[in-house]
Design a protein around this motif. Sequence first.
Motif, mmCIF file in Angstrom:
data_model
loop_
_atom_site.group_PDB
_atom_site.id
_atom_site.type_symbol
_atom_site.label_atom_id
_atom_site.label_comp_id
_atom_site.label_asym_id
_atom_site.label_seq_id
_atom_site.Cartn_x
_atom_site.Cartn_y
_atom_site.Cartn_z
ATOM 1 N N THR A 1 -7.015 12.736 16.413
ATOM 2 C CA THR A 1 -7.349 12.493 15.010
ATOM 3 C C THR A 1 -6.165 11.893 14.266
ATOM 4 N N ARG A 2 -6.441 10.903 13.429
ATOM 5 C CA ARG A 2 -5.378 10.254 12.655
ATOM 6 C C ARG A 2 -5.817 10.111 11.203
ATOM 7 N N VAL A 3 -4.914 10.435 10.269
ATOM 8 C CA VAL A 3 -5.147 10.193 8.848
ATOM 9 C C VAL A 3 -4.579 8.817 8.523
ATOM 10 N N PRO B 1 -2.577 7.945 -5.785
ATOM 11 C CA PRO B 1 -1.274 7.338 -5.503
ATOM 12 C C PRO B 1 -1.339 5.821 -5.644
ATOM 13 N N GLN B 2 -0.180 5.189 -5.674
ATOM 14 C CA GLN B 2 -0.123 3.737 -5.829
ATOM 15 C C GLN B 2 -0.139 3.013 -4.491
ATOM 16 N N THR B 3 -0.163 3.761 -3.429
ATOM 17 C CA THR B 3 -0.198 3.180 -2.094
ATOM 18 C C THR B 3 -0.982 4.104 -1.167
ATOM 19 N N PRO B 4 -1.672 3.565 -0.162
ATOM 20 C CA PRO B 4 -2.419 4.422 0.764
ATOM 21 C C PRO B 4 -1.548 5.098 1.819
ATOM 22 N N ALA B 5 -0.251 4.820 1.800
ATOM 23 C CA ALA B 5 0.636 5.434 2.788
ATOM 24 C C ALA B 5 0.565 6.957 2.693
ATOM 25 N N VAL B 6 0.443 7.627 3.817
ATOM 26 C CA VAL B 6 0.367 9.087 3.854
ATOM 27 C C VAL B 6 1.791 9.645 3.827
ATOM 28 N N PHE C 1 2.769 16.790 10.763
ATOM 29 C CA PHE C 1 2.675 15.503 10.076
ATOM 30 C C PHE C 1 2.800 14.321 11.035
ATOM 31 N N GLY C 2 3.779 14.369 11.921
ATOM 32 C CA GLY C 2 4.015 13.267 12.846
ATOM 33 C C GLY C 2 2.927 13.072 13.876
ATOM 34 N N ASP C 3 2.104 14.118 14.077
ATOM 35 C CA ASP C 3 1.054 14.038 15.092
ATOM 36 C C ASP C 3 -0.268 13.510 14.563
#
Length: 341
Positions: A113-115, A307-312, A336-338
């Motif tokens: 699974t990835r966000v 947020p102003q960016t979709p970066a997680v 988080f890293g996984d």
Amino acid sequence: MAMHIERRALLKSFAAAPVLLSPLAAGCAKHGASSTKAGTLNIGQISNSVAFFPLFVAEEKGYFKDEGIKLGDRPRLGTGAKVAAALKSGSIDLGAGVLTDAFNLAESESGTTRVVSSLVTEYYVDIVVGKDFGGPAAKASLEARTKALVGRKIGITGPGSGTEALVDHLFEGIGKKAKTDATLVNLGSAATSAIGALKSGRVDALSFFQPIGQQAEADGSGRILISPARGDVTDMTGALHGVVFSTQKLLQKKAKEVKGFQSAIKRAQQDVQGDPQKVRELLEKYLKDTDPKALDALVPILRREMPQTPAVEREPYETARRFHLESGLVEKAPEFGDIKA
């Protein structure tokens, strides 16, 4: 001699090619689009809640088209569990839901699974009570407001949803269990069904995504009793909630499309932070038949939540991960890293 002339003509055509291509390249640069055409992207989402407003903005303003992305099926699936099931079957490429849905998928699909995108960094579900509910005022302690829900009929979108998760978390905080100390009523994701159930007395309260609370207050059918997004639940403040998620296999298959998707969403998120009047106009198109007073209330809320960016980012993720684990909403939650795409 003929061969020499043909060779000179060919070289001349190569030299002219950059001049012919430059207007296209300039156009792509101007709109922030990828120069490489992507393909079809199937996106499933729970509902038309405010968290998925950037997807509407990106589609409405042609940002996906700028990136060469053709949107395929974009069903409203009703619950996060159904979004996760559609991802597992491969019928959609990206799922728009809440982080709880991604965690539940990760439990069954360990390591895959990835966000992908951050859409909302506040828990945008409210506890909304009917006008005849009585009970404590919004300024009362969180404990007092939660105790007023014990023994009540509470509408949620469905089992395993972020709406159920909030009720579970609140009841855990007072040493109760929502499943036994209240009656949870599955209403699906339709706003009309939720408001109708509250007005008719079928439920005493709703645990529902925005803008249900704002609509209830606008038409006088209810009020917001508890709102994590306004800071009522301190251990949930700043938590990553609305997300786009997928599986590693699907992301590898649609790498170009996902890159373009992120670019389009970033432009849409920046629009949300732009001219409030333009945001309201787009919101009115997205949330059709919503009371104008509710739309007025939503615009400043969205600008705070999105947020102003979709970066997680790590901090909102860790806040959400911590409360999910501590409250027992999930047994496991990836580091988080996984899970970050």
